[in-house]
Design a protein around this motif. Sequence first.
Motif, PDB file in Angstrom:
ATOM      1  N   ALA A   1       1.314  -5.601  -8.464  1.00 21.26           N
ATOM      2  CA  ALA A   1       0.966  -4.377  -7.743  1.00 21.26           C
ATOM      3  C   ALA A   1      -0.070  -3.574  -8.518  1.00 21.26           C
ATOM      4  CB  ALA A   1       2.208  -3.527  -7.513  1.00 21.26           C
ATOM      5  N   GLU A   2      -0.955  -2.942  -7.777  1.00 21.52           N
ATOM      6  CA  GLU A   2      -1.882  -2.020  -8.425  1.00 21.52           C
ATOM      7  C   GLU A   2      -1.130  -0.827  -8.991  1.00 21.52           C
ATOM      8  OE1 GLU A   2      -5.228  -2.279  -8.982  1.00 21.52           O
ATOM      9  OE2 GLU A   2      -4.923  -4.348  -8.295  1.00 21.52           O
ATOM     10  N   VAL A   3      -0.107  -0.402  -8.253  1.00 19.84           N
ATOM     11  CA  VAL A   3       0.726   0.724  -8.681  1.00 19.84           C
ATOM     12  C   VAL A   3       2.178   0.399  -8.347  1.00 19.84           C
ATOM     13  CG1 VAL A   3       1.218   3.193  -8.455  1.00 19.84           C
ATOM     14  CG2 VAL A   3      -1.130   2.369  -8.213  1.00 19.84           C
ATOM     15  N   VAL A   4       3.075   0.739  -9.268  1.00 20.84           N
ATOM     16  CA  VAL A   4       4.511   0.622  -9.015  1.00 20.84           C
ATOM     17  C   VAL A   4       5.093   2.024  -8.923  1.00 20.84           C
ATOM     18  CG1 VAL A   4       6.729  -0.183  -9.902  1.00 20.84           C
ATOM     19  CG2 VAL A   4       4.671  -1.576 -10.245  1.00 20.84           C
ATOM     20  N   LEU A   5       5.833   2.280  -7.857  1.00 22.72           N
ATOM     21  CA  LEU A   5       6.549   3.541  -7.723  1.00 22.72           C
ATOM     22  C   LEU A   5       8.029   3.283  -7.973  1.00 22.72           C
ATOM     23  CD1 LEU A   5       4.986   5.214  -4.548  1.00 22.72           C
ATOM     24  CD2 LEU A   5       4.217   5.291  -6.925  1.00 22.72           C
ATOM     25  N   SER A   6       8.625   4.104  -8.814  1.00 19.74           N
ATOM     26  CA  SER A   6      10.035   3.942  -9.145  1.00 19.74           C
ATOM     27  C   SER A   6      10.875   4.960  -8.393  1.00 19.74           C
ATOM     28  CB  SER A   6      10.251   4.124 -10.654  1.00 19.74           C
ATOM     29  OG  SER A   6      11.633   4.153 -10.940  1.00 19.74           O
TER      30      SER A   6
ATOM     31  N   ALA B   1      -1.238  11.851 -11.339  1.00 18.11           N
ATOM     32  CA  ALA B   1       0.203  11.713 -11.534  1.00 18.11           C
ATOM     33  C   ALA B   1       0.768  12.905 -12.298  1.00 18.11           C
ATOM     34  CB  ALA B   1       0.510  10.413 -12.271  1.00 18.11           C
ATOM     35  N   GLN B   2       0.046  13.383 -13.281  1.00 23.73           N
ATOM     36  CA  GLN B   2       0.506  14.553 -14.034  1.00 23.73           C
ATOM     37  C   GLN B   2       0.470  15.810 -13.171  1.00 23.73           C
ATOM     38  OE1 GLN B   2      -2.309  14.209 -17.224  1.00 23.73           O
ATOM     39  NE2 GLN B   2      -0.921  13.026 -18.539  1.00 23.73           N
ATOM     40  N   ARG B   3      -0.581  15.943 -12.388  1.00 25.03           N
ATOM     41  CA  ARG B   3      -0.692  17.144 -11.549  1.00 25.03           C
ATOM     42  C   ARG B   3       0.391  17.202 -10.484  1.00 25.03           C
ATOM     43  NH1 ARG B   3      -6.183  16.036 -12.430  1.00 25.03           N
ATOM     44  NH2 ARG B   3      -6.419  14.853 -10.498  1.00 25.03           N
ATOM     45  N   TRP B   4       0.818  16.024 -10.009  1.00 31.39           N
ATOM     46  CA  TRP B   4       1.840  15.990  -8.961  1.00 31.39           C
ATOM     47  C   TRP B   4       3.261  15.861  -9.513  1.00 31.39           C
ATOM     48  CZ3 TRP B   4       1.209  17.216  -3.973  1.00 31.39           C
ATOM     49  CH2 TRP B   4      -0.093  17.245  -3.464  1.00 31.39           C
ATOM     50  N   GLY B   5       3.395  15.789 -10.836  1.00 34.64           N
ATOM     51  CA  GLY B   5       4.729  15.757 -11.437  1.00 34.64           C
ATOM     52  C   GLY B   5       5.446  14.432 -11.303  1.00 34.64           C
ATOM     53  N   VAL B   6       4.685  13.308 -11.275  1.00 34.17           N
ATOM     54  CA  VAL B   6       5.306  11.996 -11.079  1.00 34.17           C
ATOM     55  C   VAL B   6       4.906  11.005 -12.159  1.00 34.17           C
ATOM     56  CG1 VAL B   6       5.508  12.302  -8.575  1.00 34.17           C
ATOM     57  CG2 VAL B   6       3.428  11.270  -9.517  1.00 34.17           C
TER      58      VAL B   6
ATOM     59  N   LEU C   1       4.641   5.172 -11.514  1.00 31.33           N
ATOM     60  CA  LEU C   1       4.898   6.564 -11.185  1.00 31.33           C
ATOM     61  C   LEU C   1       6.328   6.727 -10.695  1.00 31.33           C
ATOM     62  CD1 LEU C   1       1.679   7.432  -9.110  1.00 31.33           C
ATOM     63  CD2 LEU C   1       1.964   7.391 -11.588  1.00 31.33           C
ATOM     64  N   LEU C   2       6.877   7.921 -10.891  1.00 35.65           N
ATOM     65  CA  LEU C   2       8.193   8.250 -10.355  1.00 35.65           C
ATOM     66  C   LEU C   2       8.057   8.698  -8.904  1.00 35.65           C
ATOM     67  CD1 LEU C   2       9.580  10.354 -13.337  1.00 35.65           C
ATOM     68  CD2 LEU C   2      10.010   7.936 -12.869  1.00 35.65           C
ATOM     69  N   CYS C   3       8.967   8.249  -8.043  1.00 37.99           N
ATOM     70  CA  CYS C   3       8.929   8.724  -6.656  1.00 37.99           C
ATOM     71  C   CYS C   3      10.298   9.145  -6.165  1.00 37.99           C
ATOM     72  CB  CYS C   3       8.329   7.667  -5.720  1.00 37.99           C
ATOM     73  SG  CYS C   3       9.438   6.319  -5.266  1.00 37.99           S
ATOM     74  N   GLY C   4      11.290   9.161  -7.066  1.00 37.43           N
ATOM     75  CA  GLY C   4      12.641   9.505  -6.652  1.00 37.43           C
ATOM     76  C   GLY C   4      13.088  10.859  -7.149  1.00 37.43           C
TER      77      GLY C   4
ATOM     78  N   ILE D   1      10.585  15.066  -1.406  1.00 38.04           N
ATOM     79  CA  ILE D   1       9.491  15.666  -2.176  1.00 38.04           C
ATOM     80  C   ILE D   1       8.953  14.695  -3.223  1.00 38.04           C
ATOM     81  CG2 ILE D   1       8.918  17.519  -3.798  1.00 38.04           C
ATOM     82  CD1 ILE D   1      10.961  19.264  -2.283  1.00 38.04           C
ATOM     83  N   GLY D   2       9.861  14.002  -3.926  1.00 36.53           N
ATOM     84  CA  GLY D   2       9.405  13.028  -4.906  1.00 36.53           C
ATOM     85  C   GLY D   2       8.561  11.936  -4.282  1.00 36.53           C
ATOM     86  N   GLY D   3       8.978  11.448  -3.110  1.00 39.85           N
ATOM     87  CA  GLY D   3       8.203  10.412  -2.423  1.00 39.85           C
ATOM     88  C   GLY D   3       6.868  10.920  -1.944  1.00 39.85           C
ATOM     89  N   HIS D   4       6.852  12.125  -1.368  1.00 37.35           N
ATOM     90  CA  HIS D   4       5.596  12.725  -0.912  1.00 37.35           C
ATOM     91  C   HIS D   4       4.621  12.888  -2.068  1.00 37.35           C
ATOM     92  CE1 HIS D   4       2.996  16.287  -0.429  1.00 37.35           C
ATOM     93  NE2 HIS D   4       2.899  15.914   0.843  1.00 37.35           N
ATOM     94  N   ASN D   5       5.091  13.428  -3.179  1.00 40.08           N
ATOM     95  CA  ASN D   5       4.190  13.736  -4.280  1.00 40.08           C
ATOM     96  C   ASN D   5       3.677  12.486  -4.972  1.00 40.08           C
ATOM     97  OD1 ASN D   5       4.566  16.395  -3.626  1.00 40.08           O
ATOM     98  ND2 ASN D   5       5.949  16.848  -5.322  1.00 40.08           N
ATOM     99  N   ALA D   6       4.512  11.448  -5.059  1.00 41.82           N
ATOM    100  CA  ALA D   6       4.031  10.180  -5.609  1.00 41.82           C
ATOM    101  C   ALA D   6       2.942   9.590  -4.720  1.00 41.82           C
ATOM    102  CB  ALA D   6       5.186   9.199  -5.760  1.00 41.82           C
ATOM    103  N   ALA D   7       3.142   9.658  -3.411  1.00 41.74           N
ATOM    104  CA  ALA D   7       2.129   9.147  -2.479  1.00 41.74           C
ATOM    105  C   ALA D   7       0.829   9.925  -2.615  1.00 41.74           C
ATOM    106  CB  ALA D   7       2.650   9.219  -1.052  1.00 41.74           C
TER     107      ALA D   7
END
Length: 516
Positions: free
Chosen positions: A275-280, A475-480, A488-491, A503-509
Motif C-alpha cells: 500500500a502507498e499508505v496504511v491506515l490503522s 498527518a501532523q496537522r490532522w492529528g493522525v 497513519l492512525l484512523c481509529g 472523526i478519526g476516519g475523516h481526519n485520516a482521509a
Amino acid sequence: MTDRVDVAIVGGGHNALTAAAYLAAAGKRVVVLERLDAFGGAAVSAEAFTGIAARLSRYSYLVSLLPQRIIRDLGLDIRLARRRYSSYTPEPGTARGLLVDTGDPAGTAASFGTLGASADADAWGDFYGATARLARALFPTVTEPLPTRSEARRLLGDDAAWDAFIEQPVGAAITSRFSTDLVRGVVATDALIGTFAPPLDETLAANRCFLYHVIGGGTGDWDVPVGGMGSVSGALWHAAVEAGAELISGAEVTSITPDGEVVYRALDAEHRIAAEVVLSGVAPHELARLLGEESPRPEGAQVKVNLLLKRLPRLRDASVDPVAAFGGTFHANEGWERLASAYAEAVAGRIPDPLPCEIYCHSLTDPTILSPELQAAGAQTLTVFALQAPDRLVTEGTNDARRDEFQAAVLRSLDAVLAEPLADLVLTDGDGRPCIETKTTLDLEHALSMPGGNIFHGPLSWPFAEDDATLSTPAQRWGVATANDRILLCGAGAQRGGAVSGIGGHNAAMAVLEAS
C-alpha cells in the motif's frame, strides 16, 4: 502474489469505514481488512439472548460526537433521537432523588430543592452554560486541521472557563461551584466514564474525558441511534461499499512494515498487500505489535451489562415516573465521595462496593430494537456502565469469576436504590437463562482486540496541538501521524479520537488526500 493498492486500512470499525468511504469516493483504491466476520467494531447491534428478538447495542450505545459534516458528506441514512430527560439520580438511603428534565426547568429546580440543593440549581445553569460555550467553540474544529492551544483558547474567548476545564483539574471546578455531594457526583461522572481516575485528578486525564463528553455536536447532548448502534456502522458500511472500497472480513492482519506492506490471513491462506499508505483503525498498542515494536499497554476501567426486563423497575421515590427516571441517564451510587472511595478501593485491588453505575434505556426512546411482541408485552432494555472498574482487577485466569462478581456488584448497586430487586424483572431467553450479559475489560480485549479493554484505545488527548508542536505534514496537522510517514492512525487512538464519531476516519482521509 502481492496486491498493490493506494490505501490499506487495518481494522473494520466505524472509523475505518468512514475513512474508506471518503477515500474510495475520491478515486483511491482502498482495501479494508477486518479480523471478525462483520464490520463495525464496537459500534454494532446483536441479538445477545438466544431466541429473543431484541437487537441490543452490544458495546457502544449512545452518539454525541458524530459530526453532521460526516453524515452529510457521506449521505448517511442515520437517525438520532434526542432524549427529553438528562438524568435521574436517587439519593442513597432515601426515597428522593434529582431529576434533570430539559423540558421542565421549573420542575428541575424543584427537584434540586427537594434535596436541599437549591443553590446548586443556579450553579448548574452557570456551569453548563460555560460547557456550552466550550462546545460551540471547539466542536467545529474537530473536522478541521488541529488548532493550537493558543488558537483554541482564543476561539473560546473565556479565560475563566478555559482555566477551569483545561488548565486546572475539572474536579476543582466542580467542588468550587457545587455544594451537594450528589450533584457534584453527577457532574463528575462525565470525567470518569472509561477513565480510571479520582474525581479530583491532578493529571488532567479526567479533564480530557470530561471535555469529550460535553462538546459533542456543539451542545454536549448524547442521542439514541434509532435502530441501534448497528444502524450507524451499517450506514457507514453501505457508504464505503457504494464508493467502491473493497471490504474483506475474516482477514487477520499478522504484520505491517513501515514501507506499507501488510500481511494477513484469510481462508487459511496468507496474503500480502503493498500500500502507498496504511491506515490503522486498531489501537496504537496493537499497531505497535503488528510492527514488531513495543508500547505501553493501555488500561480500560469499566464493566458493561446488558439486560432485558419485563418492565421498568419501581423507584423508591414514588413522585418520579420510572419512564422519566430511565428516560435519560440513571445514576446509581455516583455521589462525589462514593466515586472517590470507589477509586481507592479499586487501587487497593477490590471491586468497589457499592459499585458506581449509570444506566440508560434504549427502548424507551427507540422501541424499534424490540420485536412487536416484546413491545406489546412492555419489555424494556437496560444498559449499565459501571465506573471505577479497572482492567487490573481482571486476569485471564480469573475473568470468569470476576465477571460473575462484577455482575453481582452491579445488581447490588442498583437494588440499593430501587424499590424492588432487579433480578426479579429479568426475562429469560429461549434456553431458560436470564437475559443478562456482562462484559469485562478482558472480554472487550478478546472480542474486539481492544488492549486492556480501553474504549478509547489509549489515553485521550486534547483536541488541539501544543503551541510548539511540529505541524509540518498533513498527518501532523490532522492529528493522525505516527512515527512512520506511510502509516497513519484512523481509529479512536488518533488525536480527537474516542467514542462513536467517525472523526478519526475523516481526519485520516483528509490527511491522505492533502498529501496526494
